[in-house]
Design an enzyme around this catalytic site. Structure first.
Site, PDB file in Angstrom:
ATOM      1  N   ASP A  36       0.862  -1.189   0.000  1.00  0.00           N
ATOM      2  CA  ASP A  36       0.000   0.000   0.000  1.00  0.00           C
ATOM      3  C   ASP A  36       0.895   1.234   0.000  1.00  0.00           C
ATOM      4  O   ASP A  36       1.973   1.220   0.594  1.00  0.00           O
ATOM      5  CB  ASP A  36      -0.899  -0.005   1.250  1.00  0.00           C
ATOM      6  CG  ASP A  36      -2.050   0.998   1.159  1.00  0.00           C
ATOM      7  OD1 ASP A  36      -3.206   0.552   1.022  1.00  0.00           O
ATOM      8  OD2 ASP A  36      -1.782   2.213   1.190  1.00  0.00           O
TER       9      ASP A  36
ATOM     10  N   LEU B 192     -34.475  -5.685   3.997  1.00  0.00           N
ATOM     11  CA  LEU B 192     -35.782  -5.016   3.974  1.00  0.00           C
ATOM     12  C   LEU B 192     -35.952  -4.165   5.229  1.00  0.00           C
ATOM     13  O   LEU B 192     -37.054  -4.000   5.743  1.00  0.00           O
ATOM     14  CB  LEU B 192     -36.917  -6.047   3.887  1.00  0.00           C
ATOM     15  CG  LEU B 192     -37.189  -6.697   2.534  1.00  0.00           C
ATOM     16  CD1 LEU B 192     -38.364  -7.660   2.632  1.00  0.00           C
ATOM     17  CD2 LEU B 192     -37.428  -5.670   1.443  1.00  0.00           C
TER      18      LEU B 192
ATOM     19  N   GLY C  89     -26.122   4.044   2.164  1.00  0.00           N
ATOM     20  CA  GLY C  89     -24.888   4.812   1.909  1.00  0.00           C
ATOM     21  C   GLY C  89     -23.704   3.867   1.913  1.00  0.00           C
ATOM     22  O   GLY C  89     -23.850   2.672   1.623  1.00  0.00           O
TER      23      GLY C  89
ATOM     24  N   CYS D   3     -19.768   1.728  -1.212  1.00  0.00           N
ATOM     25  CA  CYS D   3     -20.072   0.940  -2.427  1.00  0.00           C
ATOM     26  C   CYS D   3     -21.392   1.301  -3.107  1.00  0.00           C
ATOM     27  O   CYS D   3     -21.395   1.688  -4.279  1.00  0.00           O
ATOM     28  CB  CYS D   3     -20.033  -0.546  -2.083  1.00  0.00           C
ATOM     29  SG  CYS D   3     -18.373  -1.102  -1.690  1.00  0.00           S
TER      30      CYS D   3
ATOM     31  N   LYS E  24     -23.383   2.553   8.753  1.00  0.00           N
ATOM     32  CA  LYS E  24     -24.173   1.465   9.344  1.00  0.00           C
ATOM     33  C   LYS E  24     -23.441   1.015  10.581  1.00  0.00           C
ATOM     34  O   LYS E  24     -22.279   1.373  10.792  1.00  0.00           O
ATOM     35  CB  LYS E  24     -24.338   0.309   8.358  1.00  0.00           C
ATOM     36  CG  LYS E  24     -23.068  -0.401   8.002  1.00  0.00           C
ATOM     37  CD  LYS E  24     -23.326  -1.605   7.139  1.00  0.00           C
ATOM     38  CE  LYS E  24     -22.065  -2.381   6.924  1.00  0.00           C
ATOM     39  NZ  LYS E  24     -22.292  -3.623   6.180  1.00  0.00           N
TER      40      LYS E  24
ATOM     41  N   ARG F  25     -17.832   6.984   5.075  1.00  0.00           N
ATOM     42  CA  ARG F  25     -17.946   7.322   3.656  1.00  0.00           C
ATOM     43  C   ARG F  25     -19.395   7.272   3.189  1.00  0.00           C
ATOM     44  O   ARG F  25     -20.075   6.250   3.367  1.00  0.00           O
ATOM     45  CB  ARG F  25     -17.079   6.385   2.807  1.00  0.00           C
ATOM     46  CG  ARG F  25     -15.594   6.601   2.998  1.00  0.00           C
ATOM     47  CD  ARG F  25     -14.771   5.658   2.134  1.00  0.00           C
ATOM     48  NE  ARG F  25     -14.754   4.300   2.637  1.00  0.00           N
ATOM     49  CZ  ARG F  25     -14.022   3.317   2.057  1.00  0.00           C
ATOM     50  NH1 ARG F  25     -13.324   3.562   0.954  1.00  0.00           N
ATOM     51  NH2 ARG F  25     -14.015   2.104   2.587  1.00  0.00           N
TER      52      ARG F  25
HETATM   53  C1  UDX Z   1     -11.727  -0.796  -2.624  1.00  0.00           C
HETATM   54  C2  UDX Z   1     -12.407  -0.072  -3.751  1.00  0.00           C
HETATM   55  O1  UDX Z   1     -12.549   1.248  -3.346  1.00  0.00           O
HETATM   56  C3  UDX Z   1     -13.766  -0.616  -4.065  1.00  0.00           C
HETATM   57  O2  UDX Z   1     -14.295  -0.068  -5.235  1.00  0.00           O
HETATM   58  C4  UDX Z   1     -13.663  -2.027  -4.336  1.00  0.00           C
HETATM   59  O3  UDX Z   1     -14.927  -2.544  -4.468  1.00  0.00           O
HETATM   60  C5  UDX Z   1     -12.916  -2.708  -3.274  1.00  0.00           C
HETATM   61  O4  UDX Z   1     -11.672  -2.136  -2.941  1.00  0.00           O
HETATM   62  P1  UDX Z   1     -11.848  -0.380  -0.072  1.00  0.00           P
HETATM   63  O5  UDX Z   1     -10.975  -1.525   0.301  1.00  0.00           O
HETATM   64  O6  UDX Z   1     -12.944  -0.027   0.813  1.00  0.00           O
HETATM   65  O7  UDX Z   1     -12.506  -0.594  -1.507  1.00  0.00           O
HETATM   66  O8  UDX Z   1     -10.898   0.863  -0.425  1.00  0.00           O
HETATM   67  P2  UDX Z   1     -10.087   1.742   0.541  1.00  0.00           P
HETATM   68  O9  UDX Z   1     -10.483   1.412   1.922  1.00  0.00           O
HETATM   69  O10 UDX Z   1     -10.206   3.101   0.013  1.00  0.00           O
HETATM   70  O11 UDX Z   1      -8.575   1.192   0.365  1.00  0.00           O
HETATM   71  C6  UDX Z   1      -7.845   1.395  -0.736  1.00  0.00           C
HETATM   72  C7  UDX Z   1      -6.350   1.310  -0.308  1.00  0.00           C
HETATM   73  O12 UDX Z   1      -5.562   1.432  -1.491  1.00  0.00           O
HETATM   74  C8  UDX Z   1      -5.952   2.448   0.632  1.00  0.00           C
HETATM   75  O13 UDX Z   1      -5.329   1.921   1.765  1.00  0.00           O
HETATM   76  C9  UDX Z   1      -4.956   3.271  -0.203  1.00  0.00           C
HETATM   77  O14 UDX Z   1      -3.877   3.800   0.549  1.00  0.00           O
HETATM   78  C10 UDX Z   1      -4.445   2.241  -1.196  1.00  0.00           C
HETATM   79  N1  UDX Z   1      -3.932   2.794  -2.451  1.00  0.00           N
HETATM   80  C11 UDX Z   1      -4.670   3.720  -3.124  1.00  0.00           C
HETATM   81  C12 UDX Z   1      -2.710   2.312  -2.935  1.00  0.00           C
HETATM   82  O15 UDX Z   1      -2.047   1.498  -2.305  1.00  0.00           O
HETATM   83  N2  UDX Z   1      -2.271   2.790  -4.145  1.00  0.00           N
HETATM   84  C13 UDX Z   1      -2.976   3.707  -4.866  1.00  0.00           C
HETATM   85  O16 UDX Z   1      -2.532   4.101  -5.929  1.00  0.00           O
HETATM   86  C14 UDX Z   1      -4.219   4.186  -4.345  1.00  0.00           C
HETATM   87  C1  UDX Z   2     -22.343  -3.620   0.347  1.00  0.00           C
HETATM   88  C2  UDX Z   2     -22.830  -4.997  -0.119  1.00  0.00           C
HETATM   89  O1  UDX Z   2     -23.748  -5.523   0.826  1.00  0.00           O
HETATM   90  C3  UDX Z   2     -21.641  -5.929  -0.251  1.00  0.00           C
HETATM   91  O2  UDX Z   2     -22.058  -7.199  -0.742  1.00  0.00           O
HETATM   92  C4  UDX Z   2     -20.634  -5.329  -1.215  1.00  0.00           C
HETATM   93  O3  UDX Z   2     -19.520  -6.112  -1.323  1.00  0.00           O
HETATM   94  C5  UDX Z   2     -20.229  -3.951  -0.753  1.00  0.00           C
HETATM   95  O4  UDX Z   2     -21.361  -3.124  -0.582  1.00  0.00           O
HETATM   96  P1  UDX Z   2     -21.624  -2.505   2.615  1.00  0.00           P
HETATM   97  O5  UDX Z   2     -21.378  -1.281   1.841  1.00  0.00           O
HETATM   98  O6  UDX Z   2     -20.637  -2.921   3.642  1.00  0.00           O
HETATM   99  O7  UDX Z   2     -21.800  -3.762   1.614  1.00  0.00           O
HETATM  100  O8  UDX Z   2     -23.011  -2.280   3.362  1.00  0.00           O
HETATM  101  P2  UDX Z   2     -24.449  -2.980   3.452  1.00  0.00           P
HETATM  102  O9  UDX Z   2     -24.507  -3.834   4.651  1.00  0.00           O
HETATM  103  O10 UDX Z   2     -24.828  -3.567   2.166  1.00  0.00           O
HETATM  104  O11 UDX Z   2     -25.325  -1.656   3.724  1.00  0.00           O
HETATM  105  C6  UDX Z   2     -25.333  -0.648   2.743  1.00  0.00           C
HETATM  106  C7  UDX Z   2     -26.251   0.479   3.196  1.00  0.00           C
HETATM  107  O12 UDX Z   2     -27.599   0.036   3.178  1.00  0.00           O
HETATM  108  C8  UDX Z   2     -25.958   0.952   4.616  1.00  0.00           C
HETATM  109  O13 UDX Z   2     -26.124   2.355   4.678  1.00  0.00           O
HETATM  110  C9  UDX Z   2     -27.047   0.248   5.434  1.00  0.00           C
HETATM  111  O14 UDX Z   2     -27.387   0.933   6.611  1.00  0.00           O
HETATM  112  C10 UDX Z   2     -28.217   0.260   4.443  1.00  0.00           C
HETATM  113  N1  UDX Z   2     -29.206  -0.809   4.672  1.00  0.00           N
HETATM  114  C11 UDX Z   2     -28.812  -2.115   4.548  1.00  0.00           C
HETATM  115  C12 UDX Z   2     -30.522  -0.453   4.967  1.00  0.00           C
HETATM  116  O15 UDX Z   2     -30.868   0.726   5.088  1.00  0.00           O
HETATM  117  N2  UDX Z   2     -31.450  -1.463   5.122  1.00  0.00           N
HETATM  118  C13 UDX Z   2     -31.110  -2.795   5.001  1.00  0.00           C
HETATM  119  O16 UDX Z   2     -31.995  -3.656   5.167  1.00  0.00           O
HETATM  120  C14 UDX Z   2     -29.739  -3.136   4.716  1.00  0.00           C
END
Ligand code: UDX
Ligand code: UDX
Length: 425
Positions: free
Chosen positions: A31, A246, A253, A256, A317, A324
């Site tokens: 990283d 549901l 939010g 993703c 959540k 984010r």
């Molecule tokens: C990431 C992607 O954002 C998401 O779209 C995908 O579905 C799964 O992987 P997440 O692991 O949540 O999700 O990302 P984030 O927590 O932002 O971590 C990304 C890491 O990459 C950070 O630690 C950052 O420092 C690192 N990074 C970023 C590098 O090492 N090199 C880079 O050029 C940019």
């Molecule tokens: C989501 C997908 O579930 C996961 O499979 C994918 O890999 C990444 O994106 P995550 O972003 O961790 O995972 O959150 P998730 O548990 O899906 O919740 C997403 C949002 O929906 C949150 O804001 C949560 O509060 C909301 N939510 C979820 C509801 O409002 N109602 C529900 O019944 C479930």
């Protein structure tokens, strides 16, 4: 036992690395964030994720989990290179893959012949081709292997997946990637890259659709005097519908759903389809932030001073420290735009925090509620269910509760003399 390099130590990268180490593979995580790598090297987990800290320490002590800031060192002897780099929302909603492409170009010459590059980041449909071009190595295959893990239960989701999706035109490479999960009791789904990339977006968009749908039904229930909790049980027990995802609330939010739904609208457009349904899902979600803010702003009060709002829950959540695209912060922004003052508490967010300008961050729910005109539950932290209504009745200025997660026991809070509104009843 395979040698795996993981590029990107974020939620997805760290979880994948620690779980693959747990599955007896040899892991090197890279990283660009030096302090994060230093922290990981010390066995400290930089994110709140159930069970991840223990897996990290175990992998380090077993000697099969290592960290570096040098991508080239990480990939030089790797059989597999997992790409877990950010793909944030870019111009007008299109996913930005520049980090992925830059990192791939950077390591292309270092990869050993026969290595396999695996995209775990959520990348637009067609990205496998783009990555193959960036690599420009006929002796290195590219495989799409999207992740479906949820923050807060990432380790459990990785080790107990409903399925593992592997997409590639190179069947041999696809089977090798599938082999990495052979110890998991799950369905391996082999397909072509475009279908694998589409599965990821389609899955997230469908889950977001389910939530927007139940939030819309909650609005109908409020309009016709029905009880959404009864409706959820009534429809959720239909196996074709299913009870999960549901839960009505302040809107969806996180890192993703917001970016992936917008990206899928754009992906559909590039394929000549106007995804009106998904645009509606996004619109209903944005309306939900307004509906909840409206409920909070319009509580009954006997004075005309500035509205004092106590917000319980800031993360997108429960179970994660991730802010984010948090619905809570989006609702708070609307409250502040309307002139309200906000004091907030979240078990994982401690002051100071630059994401929270203009919000008074408190160390307890009681201190956040002191002098408030309304207590708003915006994240479903289980500890909020243990709060004693009588303690809050004594310290608020005006006894109002808006439970945007339908989390609390309504009768208890009403019984203690507070007004109580939730979502869909
Ligand atoms: C990431 C992607 O954002 C998401 O779209 C995908 O579905 C799964 O992987 P997440 O692991 O949540 O999700 O990302 P984030 O927590 O932002 O971590 C990304 C890491 O990459 C950070 O630690 C950052 O420092 C690192 N990074 C970023 C590098 O090492 N090199 C880079 O050029 C940019
Ligand atoms: C989501 C997908 O579930 C996961 O499979 C994918 O890999 C990444 O994106 P995550 O972003 O961790 O995972 O959150 P998730 O548990 O899906 O919740 C997403 C949002 O929906 C949150 O804001 C949560 O509060 C909301 N939510 C979820 C509801 O409002 N109602 C529900 O019944 C479930």
């Amino acid at each position: 036992m395979a040698k795996i390099a993981v590029l990107g130590a974020g939620y997805v990268g760290i979880t994948s690395a620690a779980c693959f180490a747990y599955l007896d593979h040899q892991i090197m995580v890279s990283d660009i964030n030096e302090s994060r790598i230093a922290q990981l090297d010390r066995g400290e987990c930089p994110i709140i994720e159930a069970g991840l800290g223990e897996l990290l320490v175990e992998g380090i002590s077993r000697g099969n989990l290592h960290f570096t800031v040098d991508n080239n060192l990480a990939v030089s002897s790797a059989d597999f290179v997992f790409v877990c780099l950010p793909t944030p929302q870019g111009e007008n909603g299109v996913a930005d893959t520049s980090y992925v492409q830059k990192a791939i170009r950077g390591v292309a010459s270092q990869l050993k012949s026969g290595a396999i590059v695996v995209t775990k980041s959520t990348v637009p449909v067609g990205s496998t081709k783009i990555i193959e071009e960036a690599l420009n190595r006929s002796d290195v295959a590219v495989v799409s292997n999207p992740e479906f893990l949820r923050e807060g239960s990432a380790v459990d989701d990785f080790l107990n997946p409903d399925r593992v999706v592997v997409g590639s035109t190179d069947v041999n490479a696809a089977q090798k990637v599938a082999g990495l999960y052979s110890k998991l009791n799950t369905k391996i789904f082999l397909t072509d890259p475009a279908s694998a990339e589409t599965i990821k977006y389609a899955a997230n968009a469908f889950l977001a659709t389910k939530i927007s749908y139940i939030n819309a039904i909650a609005a109908v229930c409020e309009g016709v005097g029905a009880d959404v909790l009864a409706v959820i049980e009534g429809i959720g027990s239909d196996r074709r519908i299913g009870r999960s995802f549901l839960n009505p609330g302040p809107g969806w939010g996180g890192s993703c759903f917001p970016k992936d739904t917008k990206a899928l609208v754009k992906i559909a457009e590039s394929g000549g389809y106007d995804f009106a349904l998904l645009r509606g899902v996004i619109e209903v979600n944005e309306q939900q932030y307004d509906r909840v803010a409206h409920k909070i702003l319009n509580v009954t009060r006997s004075h005309s001073e500035v509205l004092q709002v106590c917000v319980l829950g800031l993360t997108f959540k429960a179970g994660t420290d991730d802010l984010r695209d948090s619905p809570s912060l989006l609702v708070i922004q609307k409250l502040r735009n309307a002139g309200a003052e906000v004091r907030a508490f979240d078990p994982t967010v401690s002051p100071p925090n630059s994401n929270l300008d203009g919000i008074v961050l408190c160390n307890s729910a009681q201190s956040a509620a002191s002098g408030a005109d309304v207590i708003a539950i915006l994240t479903e932290w289980p500890e909020f269910m243990e709060l004693r209504p009588v303690d809050f009745f004594k310290i608020v200025r005006t006894p109002n509760v808006v439970d945007a997660r339908n989390l609390l026991n309504r009768e208890n809070w009403l019984g203690a003399g507070l007004s109580y509104r939730d979502v869909g009843r």
